[in-house]
Write a protein that holds these residues in place. Sequence first.
Motif, short mmCIF file in Angstrom:
data_model
loop_
_atom_site.label_atom_id
_atom_site.label_comp_id
_atom_site.label_asym_id
_atom_site.label_seq_id
_atom_site.Cartn_x
_atom_site.Cartn_y
_atom_site.Cartn_z
N TRP A 139 41.54 34.76 51.91
CA TRP A 139 41.70 34.40 50.59
C TRP A 139 40.28 33.66 50.05
N LYS A 140 40.80 33.40 49.13
CA LYS A 140 39.44 32.36 47.95
C LYS A 140 39.64 31.57 48.88
N PHE A 165 50.12 30.57 54.06
CA PHE A 165 49.25 31.07 54.64
C PHE A 165 49.86 32.37 56.03
N PHE A 214 46.56 40.27 44.52
CA PHE A 214 46.68 40.30 46.27
C PHE A 214 46.36 42.39 46.51
N ASP A 248 40.97 38.58 46.10
CA ASP A 248 42.13 37.05 45.65
C ASP A 248 42.57 36.89 47.50
N VAL A 249 42.74 37.50 47.36
CA VAL A 249 44.10 37.81 49.09
C VAL A 249 43.90 38.87 49.56
N TYR A 306 35.80 32.67 51.51
CA TYR A 306 36.34 33.49 51.95
C TYR A 306 37.03 32.56 53.89
N ILE A 364 46.32 35.48 40.82
CA ILE A 364 45.89 35.69 41.96
C ILE A 364 46.19 36.94 42.20
N TYR A 407 44.64 38.32 57.34
CA TYR A 407 44.34 38.21 55.92
C TYR A 407 42.99 37.30 55.87
N TRP A 428 51.09 29.38 46.53
CA TRP A 428 49.52 29.29 46.22
C TRP A 428 48.87 28.38 44.69
#
Length: 631
Positions: A602-603, A614, A68, A323-324, A343, A66, A600, A627
């Motif tokens: 995230w997928k 989150f 970031f 991803d994030v 997302y 993942i 933020y 996650w």
Amino acid sequence: MTRFGTKRIGVLALAVASVTALAACSSSSSSSSSSTTTTTPGVTTQPGSIGGIPQAGTPSGTAGSITFGYLSADAPNWILPIIPAADNSVYNSFVFGWQMWRPTWFTWDGSSPAIDAALSPVASYTPSNGDKTVTIVIKPWKWSDGQTLGAKDLEFTLDEIIAALKESPANWANYVPGYFPDTLTSMTTPNASTLVINMTKAVNPTWLEEDIIDIGMMPAHAWAKASANGPILDYTNPANAKKIWDFLNAQAKSVSTYATNPLWQVVYGPYKLTAFNATTGAFTMVPNTEYSGPHANPESTFVGLPFTSDAAQFNAIKSGSVDVAALPPEDNPEIPSLKSSGYDYYGLPAWGDYFAAYNFKDTTGDFDNIANQLYFREAMQHLEDQQGQIKAFLNGDGDPLYGPIGAYPQSPFLPPNGKENLFPFSVSAATSLLTSNGWTVVANGTDTCAKPGTGPGECGAGIPAGTKLSFNLIYNAASPITQEVEDLASNAKAAGITVNLSASNFDFMIENYIDPASPANINKWAMEDFGGESFSTYPTSFGLFNTGGSGQIGDYSNAQADALINDSISSPSPSAVENELSFLDTQLPVLWQPLRDHVYVWKTNISATTPQAFENLTQYDPTPELWYLTK
């Protein structure tokens, strides 16, 4: 005031915040007057938030990698849990270091200003003896080499902090002379898991717990040595403690060896570092198989992915190649399209503040004496068009800030005057303050002091006749800071104040334009705007606004502020910190700027064991071990 007292936040940095839940398409509360209720079943939100956190998805049963995203200018550059003032940023602490060495008490609890007990390696904290003694019990978590975490590790860490401070007060960002650990008289370990700390004077238990001893612990069994292959030393001997500190500090400065140095492989947090690019700040962390805290099963690899600009980061979001990541503020208008791009998103103002700091020691053009005049700071605050900036630069996704903390995330410590604008935007109000205090105002020119002196209607102590209201402001060249300071400079010019803007970047600024850490540069800046500060759950400004505070930026000093701040950290009174914040609201130690809703993304194929994983992104506290990939 933050996990020490404060952590510096740049650009998007201080931007992120706490969360709870809102419908997937709502906008920021106070500035946009949107509803904070939701009818979407299973979506987590909270007052003031943008977007919502959907219910947890079904785990795929497969570990992944993942990524970031963050800006390369904010990339981590310090690894030792004892963090010096010059490197005290949310990126070094929360994003990087805390993945390997979790702080004794992990805050926030999602987006709530509280300790997350499950993620904290401390089992209990008990004050006694009139708040001069604390007993700390450590959970029997495991180090990555199989050893058990214990009281000796915290004792070792505190002894090394003492050794570091003997060499320089700047070596530990939490430190203010005369306070902890100067007040520490003894430490004992009655058993392997218990540390008893005795101090000379009482302290506020919440402040000591959440602001000061909120640090990552170091392995006494592996790091208490003075060379790579040297023997383990008795760290309670001050001479040995100094040798150990000198060795560890030198190793921490070798950024290029972060991933290969065996020291940094001994961790108790959820991750171990396997790759680090000293040029770009990119890193890779793999799960620590000995981690004792909660985590997804299987746990994915955590990859730090730096971007050279906000535009590059947003392009990565649009293309699905990260991803994030934080959504750059200028791209908030794109929020409605995020769902169709794959997302989920969530945002809230960060618990802390945004501001432009004054340098009360800069003698250039007598700026030190100018900044010390409250009427000048009041005039500057009148020139800060917060509502206009929220609308123009934040897409309406922000909230005005009138003091050290804002209305969101919600806190019981917000004073009544923190809810109202004491200095609303008004060029005429700013002009009136200057003319009534001895200045000749030249709209769109440069004002000069016409009436020197310290009496009524005069410019103030140390300001000679003919002094000009012209000074520099160094800023972190990222959105929305760039737009905000340009707007301020334009408004100031209308009142005859010349603000000369100079672009820089976050890492350079906090290393070079912080008075206590860089005294040689004191006369190189009058104002600066790197972003802001992140507060701990107990929001005293100890360290940031008290005289001599190690977290000081421009050496603000006020005797009444000092007394109120001292009361906040020494008195158990629940009103002490509110009184402190209320006073600072009126004294303007810095120029307050609007809070940004830190969003933020995230997928949608990523979920978490709890929505708090989150929520805490908005507080700069990623917990990627929670996650997981969904089916």
